[in-house]
Enzyme design. Sequence first.
Site, PDB file in Angstrom:
ATOM      1  N   ASP A  10       0.868  -1.160   0.000  1.00 41.98           N
ATOM      2  CA  ASP A  10       0.000   0.000   0.000  1.00 41.98           C
ATOM      3  C   ASP A  10       0.923   1.235   0.000  1.00 41.98           C
ATOM      4  O   ASP A  10       2.099   1.116   0.375  1.00 41.98           O
ATOM      5  CB  ASP A  10      -0.866  -0.058   1.269  1.00 41.98           C
ATOM      6  CG  ASP A  10      -1.642   1.203   1.489  1.00 41.98           C
ATOM      7  OD1 ASP A  10      -2.398   1.589   0.592  1.00 41.98           O
ATOM      8  OD2 ASP A  10      -1.491   1.812   2.566  1.00 41.98           O
ATOM      9  N   ASP A  12      -0.049   5.158   0.841  1.00 42.76           N
ATOM     10  CA  ASP A  12      -0.275   6.115   1.942  1.00 42.76           C
ATOM     11  C   ASP A  12      -0.308   5.382   3.276  1.00 42.76           C
ATOM     12  O   ASP A  12      -1.146   4.503   3.489  1.00 42.76           O
ATOM     13  CB  ASP A  12      -1.622   6.830   1.762  1.00 42.76           C
ATOM     14  CG  ASP A  12      -1.648   7.731   0.542  1.00 42.76           C
ATOM     15  OD1 ASP A  12      -0.614   8.318   0.227  1.00 42.76           O
ATOM     16  OD2 ASP A  12      -2.719   7.843  -0.073  1.00 42.76           O
TER      17      ASP A  12
HETATM   18  P1  B16 Z   1      -6.652  10.235  -3.582  1.00 40.86           P
HETATM   19  P2  B16 Z   1      -3.667   4.064  -0.097  1.00 40.86           P
HETATM   20  C1  B16 Z   1      -5.565   5.939  -0.143  1.00 40.86           C
HETATM   21  O1  B16 Z   1      -4.267   5.526  -0.456  1.00 40.86           O
HETATM   22  C2  B16 Z   1      -5.602   6.728   1.152  1.00 40.86           C
HETATM   23  O2  B16 Z   1      -5.251   5.894   2.245  1.00 40.86           O
HETATM   24  C3  B16 Z   1      -6.992   7.253   1.373  1.00 40.86           C
HETATM   25  O3  B16 Z   1      -7.044   8.017   2.563  1.00 40.86           O
HETATM   26  C4  B16 Z   1      -7.385   8.126   0.171  1.00 40.86           C
HETATM   27  O4  B16 Z   1      -8.726   8.603   0.316  1.00 40.86           O
HETATM   28  C5  B16 Z   1      -7.281   7.288  -1.104  1.00 40.86           C
HETATM   29  O5  B16 Z   1      -5.954   6.802  -1.212  1.00 40.86           O
HETATM   30  C6  B16 Z   1      -7.593   8.104  -2.329  1.00 40.86           C
HETATM   31  O6  B16 Z   1      -6.595   9.078  -2.482  1.00 40.86           O
HETATM   32  O7  B16 Z   1      -7.634  11.259  -3.114  1.00 40.86           O
HETATM   33  O8  B16 Z   1      -5.223  10.728  -3.626  1.00 40.86           O
HETATM   34  O9  B16 Z   1      -7.064   9.588  -4.894  1.00 40.86           O
HETATM   35  O10 B16 Z   1      -3.590   4.010   1.396  1.00 40.86           O
HETATM   36  O11 B16 Z   1      -4.600   3.047  -0.726  1.00 40.86           O
HETATM   37  O12 B16 Z   1      -2.313   4.122  -0.761  1.00 40.86           O
HETATM   38 MG    MG Z   2      -2.827   3.162   3.336  1.00 43.47          MG
END
Ligand code: B16
Ligand code: MG
Length: 235
Positions: A10, A12
């Site tokens: 993953d 974030d």
């Molecule tokens: P974006 P991951 C996710 O990333 C985040 O954890 C989540 O908080 C966020 O809403 C989602 O990406 C979408 O992100 O707005 O940048 O498209 O943890 O799956 O890497």
């Molecule tokens: Mg994450």
Amino acid sequence: MKSIKAVIFDLDGVIVSTDDLHFRAWKRLAEEEAIPFTREDNERLRGVSRMESLAIVLERAARVYTDDEKMRMAERKNGYYRELLSTLAPDAVLPGVLSLLDELRKAGIKMAIGSSSRNAGSILQAIGLKDAFDAVVDGTHIAQSKPDPEVFLRAGDALGLSPGECLVVEDAEAGVLAARAAGMPVLAVGSAANHPDATLRAPALDHVGTKDLLSGRTQHPRPRGATSVPPASGG
Ligand code: B16
Ligand code: MG
């Protein structure tokens, strides 16, 4: 029992500390709309897509928003988030990540990103890891976001491996569920470390050794390895 041939990370909250930037951007939007929003609320947004995150934020709104308003709010939040991302640099890579990637590469293990984020490309560029992975599957490639297994199944496909040969690393409940639904073992870190469905658990990646990741112990529900930590008492 198949051995692990790839690790799907993953992004974030696992590779990089952008999770706090998401919180600050949602908080700014929520304040403008006079919607209560706390760090505890923010935990529910981990790994969840932007539009699904907005729906969670709006659960506490005083009024109903139209679809058009929701689209514009999601864009506004993304604008705030991207402002914050412009400060992102390689020092935002979380502790233990670079050495683990290096060890895995030397061990001949393939590596991929499986992220819900539609900003994954710019994040990887900003932190200097654009070319560090054999495959990147992100929010721009998928129709269903975590807890649906699509992102991890696509990453496994891109690597040419079966689900049982891929280990996922996740910091979110939605991500742990997605990995298990994909039929992949999952190392849960950070706030997901106590998740009952985790295959392996650790406080963070600087507590994780390559040997533990690649051992058969990752196939067991509650491994007793150096990387396992007991669930916190009292929930
Ligand atoms: P974006 P991951 C996710 O990333 C985040 O954890 C989540 O908080 C966020 O809403 C989602 O990406 C979408 O992100 O707005 O940048 O498209 O943890 O799956 O890497
Ligand atoms: Mg994450």
